[in-house]
Design an enzyme around this catalytic site. Sequence first.
Site, short mmCIF file in Angstrom:
data_model
loop_
_atom_site.label_atom_id
_atom_site.label_comp_id
_atom_site.label_asym_id
_atom_site.label_seq_id
_atom_site.Cartn_x
_atom_site.Cartn_y
_atom_site.Cartn_z
N HIS A 366 0.80 -1.23 0.00
CA HIS A 366 0.00 0.00 0.00
C HIS A 366 0.83 1.27 0.00
O HIS A 366 0.26 2.36 0.17
CB HIS A 366 -0.92 0.05 1.21
CG HIS A 366 -2.03 -0.96 1.19
ND1 HIS A 366 -3.27 -0.69 0.65
CD2 HIS A 366 -2.09 -2.23 1.64
CE1 HIS A 366 -4.05 -1.75 0.79
NE2 HIS A 366 -3.35 -2.70 1.37
N LYS A 557 -8.53 13.85 4.58
CA LYS A 557 -7.61 12.70 4.52
C LYS A 557 -6.63 12.89 5.66
O LYS A 557 -6.62 13.94 6.30
CB LYS A 557 -6.87 12.66 3.19
CG LYS A 557 -6.23 14.01 2.82
CD LYS A 557 -5.60 14.01 1.44
CE LYS A 557 -6.57 14.10 0.30
NZ LYS A 557 -6.66 12.88 -0.50
N ARG A 558 -5.79 11.87 5.92
CA ARG A 558 -4.77 12.05 6.94
C ARG A 558 -3.88 13.25 6.60
O ARG A 558 -3.71 13.59 5.43
CB ARG A 558 -3.92 10.78 7.06
CG ARG A 558 -4.65 9.64 7.75
CD ARG A 558 -5.09 10.01 9.14
NE ARG A 558 -3.96 10.13 10.04
CZ ARG A 558 -3.58 9.20 10.90
NH1 ARG A 558 -4.25 8.06 10.99
NH2 ARG A 558 -2.53 9.38 11.70
N LYS A 563 0.75 14.69 1.15
CA LYS A 563 -0.61 14.97 0.68
C LYS A 563 -0.83 16.47 0.45
O LYS A 563 -1.82 16.88 -0.15
CB LYS A 563 -1.64 14.43 1.68
CG LYS A 563 -1.64 12.90 1.79
CD LYS A 563 -2.65 12.42 2.83
CE LYS A 563 -2.54 10.93 3.14
NZ LYS A 563 -3.23 10.06 2.17
N THR A 663 -8.54 6.69 -1.92
CA THR A 663 -9.88 6.15 -2.10
C THR A 663 -10.92 7.24 -1.84
O THR A 663 -12.02 7.17 -2.36
CB THR A 663 -10.13 4.94 -1.17
OG1 THR A 663 -9.69 5.28 0.15
CG2 THR A 663 -9.41 3.71 -1.65
N LYS A 667 -14.65 8.25 -3.62
CA LYS A 667 -15.91 8.55 -2.92
C LYS A 667 -16.43 9.93 -3.33
O LYS A 667 -17.63 10.12 -3.56
CB LYS A 667 -15.69 8.54 -1.40
CG LYS A 667 -15.28 7.20 -0.85
CD LYS A 667 -14.61 7.31 0.53
CE LYS A 667 -13.80 6.05 0.79
NZ LYS A 667 -12.89 6.17 1.95
C1 NBG Z 1 -2.56 3.75 1.98
C2 NBG Z 1 -2.17 4.67 0.84
C3 NBG Z 1 -3.39 5.16 0.08
C4 NBG Z 1 -4.25 3.99 -0.34
C5 NBG Z 1 -4.58 3.14 0.87
C6 NBG Z 1 -5.38 1.91 0.50
C7 NBG Z 1 -1.06 2.97 3.78
C8 NBG Z 1 0.20 2.26 4.12
N1 NBG Z 1 -1.34 3.14 2.50
O1 NBG Z 1 -2.99 5.87 -1.06
O2 NBG Z 1 -1.43 5.76 1.35
O3 NBG Z 1 -5.42 4.43 -0.95
O4 NBG Z 1 -3.39 2.69 1.50
O5 NBG Z 1 -4.73 1.17 -0.47
O6 NBG Z 1 -1.78 3.37 4.68
#
Ligand code: NBG
Length: 828
Positions: A366, A557-558, A563, A663, A667
Amino acid sequence: MAAPEVTHLPHLPNDVEGLRQSIRDAVVRVVGEDPREASDRDWLEALAFAIRERMIERRLLTRRQFVEEDVKRVYYLSMEYLIGRMLEANLRNMGILDEARQAMADLGVDLDGIIDLEDDAALGNGGLGRLAACILESLATQGFPGYGYGIRYEYGMFRQDFEPYRQVEHPDTWLRYGNPWEFPRSDRKFPVHFYGYVVEHHHPRGGTRYTWEDGEEVLAMAYDYPTAGYGRRNVNNLRLWAAKATRDFDLRYFNEGDYIRAVADKAESETISMVLYPNDATAIGKELRLKQEYFFVSASLQDALERHLALGYSLDALPDKAAIQLNDTHPAIAVAELMRLLVDCHEVPWDRAWDLTRRTLAYTNHTLMPEALETWPVPLMQHVLPRHMGIIYQINHEFLEEVRHRYPGDSDRLARLSIIDEEGERRVRMAHLAVVGSHHINGVAALHTRLLQETLFEDFYELWPERFVNVTNGVTPRLWMIQSNPALTELLGRRIGNDWQYDLERLRALEPYATDPELQREFMSVKRANKVRLAELVRERTGVELNPDVLFDVQVKRIHEYKRQLLKLLHVIDLYRRIRAGEDIPPRVVLFGGKAAPGYARAKAIIQVINEVADIVNHDPAVGDRLKCVFFPNYEVSAASIIIPAADLSEQISTAGFEASGTGNMKLALNGALTIGTLDGANIEIRDAVGDDNVFIFGMTAAEVVEHRARGEQPSTILERAPGLAAAVDMIESGFFTRDDPETHRDLGRYLREDDPFFVLADYQAYAEACDRADALYADTSAWAEAAIHNVARMGFFSIDRTVRDYANQIWDVVPEPVAPSKTNGAA
Ligand code: NBG
C-alpha cells in the site's frame, strides 16, 4: 447424525410486527429495563440485539452452505478495519431499514436519533483500514466465502480536538457501553507465544526438530462480528482477537503469594490488544507493535488451519481450500508463522511446507514511502520471536541460493534482495519476507503497481514478473452512496432504476441525461441540500456559518506532508490577501479534515497553522462570505458520510508518485465532486474514466518530480518568480496569523523556502491556475452540473465489487457462493 431438533436453526420474522416484538422483548430480556423507562441508549441496544439475532441466523446458514458446497475460503488479514457506525449499515444490508424505522416509530422512538448515538468503530487509521472494511462488505455482498481477521482494540483511533489551534488527542472509548454487535467466543481461544528460546532435537535417524520453550504465553480470544451482504442473505464473519492472560501464567505468582504482581502481569499481557497505533503510512518499530502483529497473525492462522482440518481436508490441500491475503506488511510475519505451524506443529517436511505456504499467501503493498516499510532489528526479532528468526534465516538462505544460481557473482544483487538488511544495524525487511513468501504481490492503482515494479521491487520483478499484478482500489457504493447520500440515491432511482447498487457500471445510464437541464437542476438541488446538511454540522461543531451557495472545496484525509495540505493553505492565504487588497474573487468555502499522527510534529504544525489562518479569515469583516476556511474536527467515517456528499471540488493534490491510490478521491467523484488533482495514484485512472474535461489536472508527473529533484533547485528561487506565493509564505513565517507569538511558524517558513521536500512551491503556480479553471467552470452552473453528472456516471470502475472480483480472479482463484436474494427468501 444429529437429531432434527439439534440441526434446527431459528428463523425470526423480518416484518414490522416481528421486529417490534423482538425489540420490545430485548429491552426487557437483554437490556433489563422497563420499556416505559427505557432511554434512547437502551433502545439502541435493544434494536441492535434484534438485528444481530437475525444476522447470526443468516451467518449460520451461510456457513452451512459453504460447508455443503465444499468452497475455497478467503482469509483477509488486516491490522486495521475502519468500519464506522454499524447500526444503519447492518439494517440496510439486512434489507430491514424501513421496517426497523417503522417498528421503532411504533415504539415511540426516532430511529435517526438512535443512529447518531452510536460511536464509530474506528479500528484503523485511514485509507488502508477503510479499504479493508469495504472489502469485507463486498465479499459478503457478492457471496464470496470471505473471513476477516484483525484485532479488537480496546481503544481505536484517537478522538481529535483543538486547543484552540493545536491538535490534542483523547482516547477513543468506543467500548465504554459494551458492544451489542459482537459475539464473544470464549471457547475460541488460541495460545500465542513470545520470548523464550529454541531447542534443536536431532533425530537419531537424521533430521532436526525444533521446539520453542519457555517465554510467555497470551491467549487470543475471538470476538465475532457478523458482516451482512447487501441484497442477499450471505452473512460473513469478521473475527477480531483480544488478548487474555493465560491462567498458568497468573498462577505462578499467585502460588508465590505475590497477588499484586499476578494481577499486574495479567493486565500487562492484555495490553497487546489495548490500543491501535495511530500511525498512517509510517513504520513505528516498537516491540509492542511487533507483538500485536504476531499475536493476531498466529491466532488467525491457527484458527484457519483448525477449520481446514476440521472440514476433513489434508494439509496438502491448503492452497486449494484457502487463500490468505496479507494487507500490507503488518501481517507479513505470517510467512514464518505458517511455516512454523506446518513444520513444528504438524510435522510437514520443510520443502513441502514452503511450497504450501507460497501457494497460500498473497501480499498487497500500500505504499512506496521508505519510512512506511516495516523492518525489525534482528536482535528484537530474535528476542520476541526466536523460532521465527531461525525460520526467516532458513527461508532467506534458500532464497539467496536460488538468486546466486541465476545471477552468479552478483553480490550487490544478493544484498539488495536479501530479507535481512545487512547495512548498519541488521534488520528484517518485512516487505521482502512478504514478497518471497507470496504467490502474488499487488499494488493498489495502475501507477503504483508500475512504480513497485520499476523501483521498490525492481529486482524481485525481474526474478518473478508473473507474480506482480495490479488491483486498483474501489469503494462500496452501499456506504458511500446509498447510506451517505440518500437524496442522490433517490434521484438516481427515479431516473435510472436501482441496478447500479449491485453493478456500479450501470450508472452509465445517467450519461444521456448529463445535458438535460431538468436533471442538472435536480442534481444541483440535491447537492445544495447536502451542503445545507453539512453547514448545520459545521455550525454545531465549530460555530462557523457556511453559505451553501458557494463552491465547497474539500480536502479530507490524513495530514501528511506528501498529501500537501500546505499547498491548499497557501492558496487560501493568497485568496485572503487578494480579498484584503480589494480584488473581487469568486467566493468559496474551504474545508479541511483529518488527523495527524501524535508523534508527527510537522503534520501537527500544519494543523495548527490551518486553524490559525481559518480563525483570522473567518473573523475578518473585510472577507465576509467570500472566503471561509474550516478545519472539521475529528474527521471519521461518520463525518465523512456528511462531508463527502456536500463537496463540489475534491482536493487530490499529493506530490506525484507518493499516493499509492487514494480512495477518498473515488468517494468524492462518485458523489459528484470534480477532482482537482495531480497525476498520482488512482487520480490517473479517474481522469481516464471521467475524461479530461471533467477534472482539473495540474502539476508535475511522477517522472517530472524525479527530474525536478535531480536538478536540486533551491525552492527560494521559485519565490523570486512568484510574488503572490512569496507573500503567502511570508505571512506564515512572519507571524501574521500568530500575533501572540510571531516566532511560532519560523520553522515552517524555513522548511518551505529551503527544503520543500514535497515540492509545494514548485507545483504552486500550476495549482493556482487549476483553481482558477475550477472557479470559471463553477460560474457556469449548467456546465458544472454536466461535468459533475459525468463524474457520477463514469465511476463504475471504482466499485469495490470490481476490486474484489479482480482479487478473486487474479489472485485467490475463488468463486462466489450466493445464498439467496434477501427479499425472496428470508424476509417476512
Ligand atoms: C494507503 C495509501 C493510500 C491507499 C490506501 C489503500 C497505507 C500504508 N497506504 O494511497 O497511502 O489508498 O493505502 O490502499 O496506509
